[in-house]
Scaffold this motif. Structure first.
Motif, PDB file in Angstrom:
ATOM      1  N   CYS A 284       0.553  -1.337  -0.241  1.00 16.55           N
ATOM      2  CA  CYS A 284      -0.169   0.368   0.369  1.00 16.55           C
ATOM      3  C   CYS A 284       0.760   1.028  -0.134  1.00 16.55           C
ATOM      4  CB  CYS A 284      -1.302  -0.015   1.379  1.00 16.55           C
ATOM      5  SG  CYS A 284      -1.543   1.293   1.433  1.00 16.55           S
ATOM      6  N   CYS A 289       2.189   1.822   6.300  1.00 18.86           N
ATOM      7  CA  CYS A 289       1.691   0.989   5.876  1.00 18.86           C
ATOM      8  C   CYS A 289       2.141  -0.672   5.424  1.00 18.86           C
ATOM      9  CB  CYS A 289       0.397   1.548   4.893  1.00 18.86           C
ATOM     10  SG  CYS A 289      -0.851  -0.240   4.382  1.00 18.86           S
ATOM     11  N   THR A 291       0.302  -3.539   4.843  1.00 18.41           N
ATOM     12  CA  THR A 291      -0.522  -4.636   3.374  1.00 18.41           C
ATOM     13  C   THR A 291      -0.039  -4.263   2.293  1.00 18.41           C
ATOM     14  OG1 THR A 291      -2.315  -3.287   4.569  1.00 18.41           O
ATOM     15  CG2 THR A 291      -2.872  -4.667   2.610  1.00 18.41           C
ATOM     16  N   CYS A 319      -4.212   0.634   0.260  1.00 12.78           N
ATOM     17  CA  CYS A 319      -5.554  -0.879   0.978  1.00 12.78           C
ATOM     18  C   CYS A 319      -7.127  -0.119   1.946  1.00 12.78           C
ATOM     19  CB  CYS A 319      -4.430  -1.260   2.529  1.00 12.78           C
ATOM     20  SG  CYS A 319      -4.504   0.625   3.601  1.00 12.78           S
ATOM     21  N   HIS A 322      -6.562   3.108   3.992  1.00 14.35           N
ATOM     22  CA  HIS A 322      -6.182   4.597   3.457  1.00 14.35           C
ATOM     23  C   HIS A 322      -6.567   4.353   2.322  1.00 14.35           C
ATOM     24  CE1 HIS A 322      -2.498   3.524   5.642  1.00 14.35           C
ATOM     25  NE2 HIS A 322      -2.500   4.163   5.731  1.00 14.35           N
TER      26      HIS A 322
HETATM   27 ZN    ZN Z   1      -2.145   1.274   3.679  1.00 12.96          ZN
END
Ligand code: ZN
Length: 374
Positions: A284, A289, A291, A319, A322
């Motif tokens: 992401c 982040c 992810t 993600c 976000h």
């Molecule tokens: Zn994210």
């Protein structure tokens, strides 16, 4: 300021008051290197923000005047675990927990015991707690190449799961006495019939740069057309055939424009965009982040509602969290910040107008963007 005064000034309540009053901005904290200050802002909101319980809010601040930011974070974590219908309200609990003293670990244990006691007396506690069941983690790789997941659920579920795995684990240990109990339980999860299948074989994605002297012209049907410095043109397919023949996917990325096109034997437009975008970032684009891109959503950098197109230049992998937090309207007052594509990659523009930030996760070095910028 001497060091004693500095530490005194670092007490949670004083820092949070400075944040709440605007004397200390997230931008200043960021520049001072306090990269975890986001949670301080949320705490400042709780302890100094608007509430209908001003008297208790003030009492909590008074009770917690000596606490460190770490200790106050622990208090907040346990307060959020109080179930609705408990004998005290969340604000009454905060006042009580803010009065705890000791090391952060000691406060943590005392607070956990107190909230457990309160929750135990709640009608229907089990049903209410069941809403908090989860499997978390599994996204960060440690120095040994391992990942950890944490499963949280009611006692009886966890006990039942372990009871289900134990016979297989014991059989495995009888066959191999060197196995520890923990190792055998892990193996039991993956033993035939009880758990998920083995890992999915990875598909390699080859990153190719648009060569010098070749200029991106336009999209033509399902392909991309390039202009060559000798005055001729060439399709992306032909260009990639020239670069290499037998890799599964070849993603073409322009150092300035970003992802250009993806080539493979059979083409499918939408998965093609996803693979190209996932390869660009691997994670992401939200700063910090973790992810993985495979679990991300395709995000329109210029929102569809603002006239943004669904072409790769306007897309990126973000993600769910976000994606939802992104300020889609660049003309509206900033709330959470927004993502924008700049030469060199996608950046996050913080809401306070501070310098653009990028996701600096180590894995990003292996992304197409990381390889091109290296
Ligand atoms: Zn994210």
């Amino acid at each position: 300021m001497d060091i004693t005064a500095a530490l005194e000034a670092l007490r949670a309540v004083r820092v949070l008051e400075a944040i709440a009053s605007g004397d200390l901005t997230t931008r200043q904290l960021d520049m001072l290197g306090y990269r975890d200050a986001g949670s301080w802002t949320r705490l400042a909101d709780v302890y100094f923000g608007p509430t209908r319980h001003r008297r208790l809010q003030e009492a909590a601040r008074r009770a917690g005047a000596d606490l460190s930011l770490d200790a106050l974070r622990v208090v907040e974590r346990h307060t959020r675990k109080l179930l609705p219908g408990a004998a005290v309200t969340p604000w009454e609990l905060r006042v009580e927990l803010c009065a705890l003293r000791g090391t952060v670990a000691e406060i943590d244990r005392q607070a956990a015991a107190r909230v457990r006691e309160l929750n135990r007396a709640v009608d229907d506690a089990e049903t209410k707690a069941y809403g908090r069941r989860s499997v978390k983690g599994g996204k960060n790789t440690d120095a040994l190449g391992l990942r950890t997941i944490t499963m949280t659920g009611p006692e009886r579920h966890i006990t039942a799961l372990l009871a289900h795995l134990r016979p297989t684990a014991e059989k495995l240990r009888r066959a191999d006495p060197r196995l520890s109990h923990e190792q055998a339980l892990f193996d039991a999860v993956f033993a035939t019939g009880t758990g998920p299948a083995g890992p999915v074989p990875p598909v390699p994605l080859v990153v190719a740069t648009v060569p010098d002297g070749v200029r991106l012209l336009r999209r033509e049907g399902d392909d991309t057309l390039f202009g060559l410095s000798d005055g001729t043109t060439m399709t992306g397919t032909a260009l990639v055939e020239q670069i290499m023949a037998d890799h599964h996917y070849v993603g073409l990325y322009d150092p300035v424009e970003g992802p250009v096109d993806l080539y493979r034997s059979r083409r499918t437009a939408s998965t093609k965009q996803r693979i190209l975008l996932a390869g660009e970032s691997l994670l992401c684009e939200g700063p910090e982040c973790t992810t993985p891109a495979d679990e991300c959503e395709v995000h329109h950098l210029t929102a569809w509602s603002q006239g943004g197109d669904t072409n790769v230049k306007n897309l990126t992998m973000v993600c769910r969290v976000h994606n939802a937090r992104n300020d889609d309207d660049p003309h509206a007052p900033p709330r959470n910040g927004r993502l924008e594509r700049r030469p060199g990659g996608v950046v996050f523009l913080p809401p306070d107008g501070g310098p653009p930030r990028t996701n600096r996760h180590p894995l990003r070095r292996l992304s197409a963007r990381g390889l091109l910028n290296a």
